[in-house]
Design an enzyme around this catalytic site. Structure first.
Site, short mmCIF file in Angstrom:
data_model
loop_
_atom_site.label_atom_id
_atom_site.label_comp_id
_atom_site.label_asym_id
_atom_site.label_seq_id
_atom_site.Cartn_x
_atom_site.Cartn_y
_atom_site.Cartn_z
N ARG A 29 0.82 -1.22 0.00
CA ARG A 29 0.00 0.00 0.00
C ARG A 29 0.85 1.27 0.00
O ARG A 29 0.52 2.24 0.66
CB ARG A 29 -0.95 0.04 1.21
N ARG A 33 -3.88 6.67 0.68
CA ARG A 33 -4.44 7.89 1.26
C ARG A 33 -3.49 8.67 2.17
O ARG A 33 -3.77 9.81 2.49
CB ARG A 33 -5.72 7.55 2.04
N ARG A 42 -7.08 10.82 -6.61
CA ARG A 42 -8.29 10.06 -6.28
C ARG A 42 -9.53 10.93 -6.43
O ARG A 42 -10.54 10.49 -6.97
CB ARG A 42 -8.12 9.55 -4.84
N ASP A 79 -6.64 -3.31 -7.37
CA ASP A 79 -7.15 -3.90 -6.13
C ASP A 79 -7.47 -5.36 -6.37
O ASP A 79 -7.83 -5.74 -7.49
CB ASP A 79 -8.41 -3.16 -5.66
N TYR A 155 -14.38 -12.34 0.30
CA TYR A 155 -15.14 -11.10 0.02
C TYR A 155 -16.35 -11.40 -0.86
O TYR A 155 -17.42 -10.81 -0.69
CB TYR A 155 -14.24 -10.06 -0.67
O1 CP3 Z 1 -0.05 -1.66 -2.50
C1 CP3 Z 1 -0.33 -0.79 -3.33
O2 CP3 Z 1 0.06 0.41 -3.23
C2 CP3 Z 1 -1.08 -1.20 -4.58
C3 CP3 Z 1 -2.49 -1.10 -4.55
C4 CP3 Z 1 -3.33 -2.03 -3.68
C5 CP3 Z 1 -4.59 -1.61 -3.15
N1 CP3 Z 1 -5.18 -2.69 -2.58
C6 CP3 Z 1 -5.14 -0.26 -3.27
C7 CP3 Z 1 -6.25 0.17 -2.40
C8 CP3 Z 1 -3.15 -3.37 -3.32
C9 CP3 Z 1 -1.97 -4.29 -3.56
C10 CP3 Z 1 -4.34 -3.78 -2.64
C11 CP3 Z 1 -4.57 -5.16 -2.15
C12 CP3 Z 1 -5.77 -5.46 -1.39
N2 CP3 Z 1 -7.02 -4.93 -1.51
C13 CP3 Z 1 -5.83 -6.47 -0.40
C14 CP3 Z 1 -4.68 -7.40 -0.01
C15 CP3 Z 1 -3.71 -6.75 0.93
C16 CP3 Z 1 -4.30 -6.45 2.28
O3 CP3 Z 1 -4.44 -5.24 2.56
O4 CP3 Z 1 -4.56 -7.37 3.04
C17 CP3 Z 1 -7.14 -6.50 0.11
C18 CP3 Z 1 -7.67 -7.42 1.19
C19 CP3 Z 1 -7.89 -5.51 -0.62
C20 CP3 Z 1 -9.34 -5.22 -0.50
C21 CP3 Z 1 -9.62 -3.82 -0.13
N3 CP3 Z 1 -9.35 -2.72 -0.94
C22 CP3 Z 1 -10.22 -3.35 1.05
C23 CP3 Z 1 -10.67 -4.23 2.22
C24 CP3 Z 1 -10.30 -1.96 0.95
C25 CP3 Z 1 -10.95 -1.02 1.93
C26 CP3 Z 1 -10.07 -0.76 3.11
C27 CP3 Z 1 -9.22 0.45 2.85
O5 CP3 Z 1 -8.01 0.41 3.14
O6 CP3 Z 1 -9.81 1.45 2.40
C28 CP3 Z 1 -9.71 -1.58 -0.29
C29 CP3 Z 1 -9.57 -0.20 -0.81
C30 CP3 Z 1 -8.22 0.22 -1.31
N4 CP3 Z 1 -7.38 -0.54 -2.07
C31 CP3 Z 1 -7.63 1.51 -1.13
C32 CP3 Z 1 -6.40 1.48 -1.81
C33 CP3 Z 1 -5.41 2.60 -1.96
C34 CP3 Z 1 -8.25 2.70 -0.43
C35 CP3 Z 1 -9.39 3.20 -1.27
C36 CP3 Z 1 -9.53 4.70 -1.37
O7 CP3 Z 1 -8.61 5.40 -1.84
O8 CP3 Z 1 -10.64 5.16 -1.05
#
Ligand code: CP3
Length: 350
Positions: A29, A33, A42, A79, A155
């Site tokens: 990540r 944000r 975004r 994602d 999910y």
């Molecule tokens: O790592 C990176 O910078 C690359 C991008 C990336 C995102 N999600 C962007 C994201 C990667 C590799 C992921 C993987 C991901 N997504 C996982 C596996 C890793 C982990 O965290 O366990 C999972 C379970 C998800 C599913 C997911 N995506 C959830 C549960 C959420 C909501 C929680 C949150 O942090 O907001 C997301 C949203 C998400 N994915 C965001 C980002 C930058 C935030 C969304 C936003 O900008 O509003």
């Protein structure tokens, strides 16, 4: 340990089994944000899915942390839930509430999912990969990724994130053959998705199994190890030279069998894995990646410095990639990330 000739992707050398000091570093990540420039892009993109599917925006946010911190690897901005979205399951990200999906609960619901429908959406992700690879410095590796079938299924079945993944676990206990069909579909689609990313220019791929830790014994073997092992076999047939990292979060002692049986080239270790266990049971058998607590990046200071020193001392004598044990959280001050990179590059000497 050896030094690094200019322009070489150190991350790839480590994944070939070489110990390099200082180790290559990137952060799960790393785009997100906590960065003001991410929040600006975004807002411009509109929804989170629009951001993921628009190459112009997705390329920009993939590169932002590379420009700011000079990490050794960029990770494609996307994602794990793009796979269910592209399969036709409605996926929404509303506010800060996390994802919502139209739940898939029974065998009959699988009919709503269509592997062929993924192509146009995946094509946009592949375009992002190709454009990022062109824009990246030569020495920066590009990581593609997907969710592991088990984690994506949690999910899809739950319709949202959950603390215990109960809906998916219940389906797997009640109707293993039906649940296996969902896992098989995810395995097929994910192999094509990762192959497409590799063909577009990804140097490495990572399989995120964020909820691997909720399964015991036979369930872990059947839903975590087996689908991952089959994905690795199929990817290696098509792309033998491309390394694969697995992230079995929460696997604990089962990380040993995960490392030995899935065929992944590297294992990303979560925050709770004791360094002594990782050093004794995983280092030297597989390439280790990890595992700083992301909350130490929120606090910074001496607690951060001390722990970085401990991780480097325990793990960097063997092939090692510095990372967090889970993703960067939004409250992280960017200057602590810059400090972390400096600590890793200078061996955390004070
Ligand atoms: O790592 C990176 O910078 C690359 C991008 C990336 C995102 N999600 C962007 C994201 C990667 C590799 C992921 C993987 C991901 N997504 C996982 C596996 C890793 C982990 O965290 O366990 C999972 C379970 C998800 C599913 C997911 N995506 C959830 C549960 C959420 C909501 C929680 C949150 O942090 O907001 C997301 C949203 C998400 N994915 C965001 C980002 C930058 C935030 C969304 C936003 O900008 O509003």
């Amino acid at each position: 340990m050896t030094g690094t000739p200019q322009g070489e992707r150190t991350m790839l050398r480590v994944l070939e089994g070489e110990a390099i000091g200082p180790p290559p570093a990137w952060m799960m990540r790393q785009a997100g944000r906590y960065l003001p420039e991410y929040r600006a892009t975004r807002a411009e993109a509109g929804s989170f899915l629009d951001l993921c599917y628009s190459p112009d925006f997705a390329v920009e946010v993939t590169l932002q942390p590379i420009r700011r911190f000079g990490f050794d690897a960029a990770i494609l901005f996307a994602d794990i839930l793009l796979v269910p979205d592209a399969l036709g399951q409605g996926v929404r990200f509303i506010g800060g509430d996390g994802p919502r999906l139209d739940a898939v609960r029974w065998d009959a619901d699988l009919a709503r999912l269509n592997a062929a429908a993924t192509r146009p959406k995946f094509a946009r992700v592949f375009e992002t990969v190709a454009r990022v690879r062109q824009d990246l410095p030569r020495e920066t590796a590009l990581i593609g990724f997907c969710g592991a079938p088990w984690t994506v299924a949690t999910y899809m079945v739950g319709g949202q994130g959950s603390a215990d993944q109960a809906d998916a676990r219940l389906w797997a206990y009640r109707d293993a053959a039906g649940f296996q069909r969902l896992i098989d579909l995810l395995e097929d689609v994910s192999v094509d998705y990762l192959s497409g990313q590799i063909e577009a220019g990804a140097d490495v791929v990572q399989i995120f199994d964020s909820w691997a830790g909720s399964l015991p014994d036979e369930q872990f073997r059947r839903w975590v190890i087996e689908p991952t092992r089959r994905m690795v076999v199929r990817l290696k047939e098509r792309h033998p030279a491309v390394p694969i990292i697995g992230f079995p979060r929460g696997a604990g002692v089962q990380a040993r069998s995960y490392a030995a049986e899935t065929g992944v080239d590297g294992v990303s270790c979560d925050t709770a894995m004791p360094l002594e266990f990782v050093a004794r049971e995983l280092s030297g058998h597989t390439v280790v990646q990890g595992n700083l607590d992301p909350l130490l990046l929120v606090t910074g200071g001496q607690a951060l410095e001390g722990r970085v020193g401990e991780i480097l001392a325990a793990l960097s004598p063997k092939p090692f990639i510095f990372n967090l044990g889970h993703g960067i959280v939004p409250a992280t001050p960017p200057e602590n990330v810059a400090r972390l990179v400096e600590l890793v590059r200078t061996g955390a000497q004070r």
